[in-house]
Design an enzyme around this catalytic site. Structure first.
Site, mmCIF file in Angstrom:
data_model
loop_
_atom_site.group_PDB
_atom_site.id
_atom_site.type_symbol
_atom_site.label_atom_id
_atom_site.label_comp_id
_atom_site.label_asym_id
_atom_site.label_seq_id
_atom_site.Cartn_x
_atom_site.Cartn_y
_atom_site.Cartn_z
ATOM 1 C CB SER A 142 -0.980 -17.107 -44.211
ATOM 2 O OG SER A 142 0.402 -16.864 -44.099
ATOM 3 C CE1 TYR A 155 0.033 -22.612 -43.876
ATOM 4 C CE2 TYR A 155 1.357 -20.749 -44.592
ATOM 5 C CZ TYR A 155 0.467 -21.313 -43.700
ATOM 6 O OH TYR A 155 0.012 -20.575 -42.631
HETATM 7 N N1 LIG Z 1 1.979 -19.249 -36.859
HETATM 8 C C1 LIG Z 1 2.034 -18.437 -37.890
HETATM 9 O O1 LIG Z 1 3.044 -17.752 -38.126
HETATM 10 C C2 LIG Z 1 0.849 -18.305 -38.800
HETATM 11 C C3 LIG Z 1 0.869 -17.284 -39.752
HETATM 12 C C4 LIG Z 1 -0.211 -17.144 -40.624
HETATM 13 C C5 LIG Z 1 -1.275 -18.010 -40.533
HETATM 14 N N2 LIG Z 1 -1.259 -19.005 -39.608
HETATM 15 C C6 LIG Z 1 -2.410 -19.893 -39.565
HETATM 16 O O2 LIG Z 1 -3.002 -19.824 -38.283
HETATM 17 C C7 LIG Z 1 -3.658 -21.059 -37.997
HETATM 18 C C8 LIG Z 1 -3.182 -21.570 -36.655
HETATM 19 O O3 LIG Z 1 -1.779 -21.775 -36.718
HETATM 20 P P1 LIG Z 1 -0.854 -21.918 -35.414
HETATM 21 O O4 LIG Z 1 0.456 -21.354 -35.767
HETATM 22 O O5 LIG Z 1 -1.573 -21.467 -34.228
HETATM 23 O O6 LIG Z 1 -0.682 -23.523 -35.408
HETATM 24 P P2 LIG Z 1 -0.747 -24.621 -34.246
HETATM 25 O O7 LIG Z 1 -0.080 -25.834 -34.823
HETATM 26 O O8 LIG Z 1 -0.254 -24.087 -32.965
HETATM 27 O O9 LIG Z 1 -2.324 -24.901 -34.129
HETATM 28 C C9 LIG Z 1 -3.002 -25.525 -35.176
HETATM 29 C C10 LIG Z 1 -4.377 -25.927 -34.714
HETATM 30 O O10 LIG Z 1 -5.063 -26.527 -35.831
HETATM 31 C C11 LIG Z 1 -5.518 -27.823 -35.445
HETATM 32 N N3 LIG Z 1 -5.512 -28.747 -36.588
HETATM 33 C C12 LIG Z 1 -4.482 -29.094 -37.374
HETATM 34 N N4 LIG Z 1 -4.889 -30.001 -38.289
HETATM 35 C C13 LIG Z 1 -6.207 -30.206 -38.069
HETATM 36 C C14 LIG Z 1 -7.186 -31.039 -38.669
HETATM 37 N N5 LIG Z 1 -6.917 -31.852 -39.698
HETATM 38 N N6 LIG Z 1 -8.446 -31.008 -38.156
HETATM 39 C C15 LIG Z 1 -8.746 -30.217 -37.102
HETATM 40 N N7 LIG Z 1 -7.875 -29.394 -36.505
HETATM 41 C C16 LIG Z 1 -6.610 -29.414 -36.986
HETATM 42 C C17 LIG Z 1 -4.574 -28.289 -34.354
HETATM 43 O O11 LIG Z 1 -5.178 -29.302 -33.573
HETATM 44 C C18 LIG Z 1 -4.358 -26.983 -33.605
HETATM 45 O O12 LIG Z 1 -5.427 -26.753 -32.724
HETATM 46 C C19 LIG Z 1 -3.341 -21.981 -39.166
HETATM 47 O O13 LIG Z 1 -4.410 -21.947 -40.095
HETATM 48 C C20 LIG Z 1 -2.095 -21.363 -39.771
HETATM 49 O O14 LIG Z 1 -1.950 -21.662 -41.141
HETATM 50 C C21 LIG Z 1 -0.228 -19.175 -38.734
#
Ligand SMILES: NC(=O)c1ccc[n+]([C@@H]2O[C@H](COP(=O)([O-])OP(=O)(O)OC[C@H]3O[C@@H](n4cnc5c(N)ncnc54)[C@H](O)[C@@H]3O)[C@@H](O)[C@H]2O)c1
Length: 255
Positions: A142, A155
């Protein structure tokens, strides 16, 4: 993108948000996909939503648990025959002031975001090396792995760890023909961020956040990050290795 047709792709955290968009993009590129997530109902919904786009299967496994990761790997190999590409994407986030974070909350964040990334990355790395196969691993960090943001100490620490985990994986796995890179998205509109924004009480969180911090003037979309996953997994990125790709609308450029 070149070289993606027929690739067998495992997308962890593929049942929601960025991972779901990445799974759809890989299917549209002609890949076969296995999506995993934590919640079985959400995984089933995702597989049904993805099915019109191509050959997809899925399962629910907790990436922070060793036994679950072994079962995830076995299920992906059973469904796909092998894994060529890993989108190591699963993660969690919530806001909490540094002075209030409990050791339990800190451990939970690190267990999913860093330990989970390590366990799944290692399982796929071992699988590729055992097959003597070239492959690609894309880890999810991130912008919060590069710069600090208030109320995200746990985080930020987890995502900073992912960056150096990825660089070290690149150093060790490159000699096996396995490329490893890391994504650093900024603010992306997903269910994760909707729940964080929904918990904020001060005004329109997203509008203010975008106005103050994002030079391109919009939130990122899951599809913006899915395109970066596809690029790094493709032959168009065949000399990109050990790198991080920032997808943030210019947020990190702001002083
Ligand atoms: N949304 C943002 O702005 C953003 C920015 C930078 C990085 N990210 C990263 O991108 C990734 C996805 O984020 P998102 O925003 O799509 O979130 P989201 O909540 O929409 O999706 C998260 C996914 O991770 C899975 N997950 C969560 N805990 C888990 C566990 N213990 N075991 C297995 N699967 C698990 C969930 O089931 C889901 O499929 C994450 O790693 C997040 O840190 C997101």
């Amino acid at each position: 993108m070149r070289g993606l047709i027929g690739k067998r792709v495992l997308v962890s955290g593929g049942s929601s948000g960025i991972g779901l968009a990445a799974a759809r993009r890989f299917l549209e590129e002609g890949c076969r996909v296995f999506v995993s997530g934590l919640d079985p109902t959400e995984v089933e919904r995702a597989v049904n939503e993805l099915r019109p786009h191509g050959d997809v299967a899925g399962g629910a496994f907790d990436v922070s648990r060793e036994s679950d990761v072994a079962a995830l790997m076995a299920a992906a190999v059973r469904e796909l025959g092998a894994v060529d590409v890993l989108a190591n994407n699963a993660g969690i986030a919530w806001r909490e002031p540094f002075l209030e974070i409990t050791p339990e909350h800190f451990d939970k964040m690190l267990a999913v975001n860093l330990r989970g990334m390590f366990l799944v990355g290692q399982a796929v790395g071992r699988h590729l090396v055992a097959r003597g196969a070239a492959g690609v691993i894309v880890n999810m960090s991130s912008t919060n792995g590069i710069a600090g943001e208030e109320d995200y100490a746990h985080y930020n620490a987890s995502k900073g760890g992912v960056l150096l985990l990825g660089k070290t994986m690149a150093v060790e796995l490159g000699r096996h023909g396995i490329r490893v890179n890391t994504l650093c998205p900024g603010y992306i509109r997903t269910p994760l961020n909707a729940s964080i924004a929904g918990a904020m009480t001060d005004g329109d969180f997203e509008t203010d956040y975008i106005k103050d911090r994002i030079p391109l003037g919009r939130a990122g979309l899951a599809e913006d990050v899915a395109a970066a996953y596809a690029f790094l997994a493709s032959d168009d990125a065949s000399f990109v290795h050990g790198a991080e790709l920032v997808i943030d609308g210019g947020q990190l450029a702001v002083m």
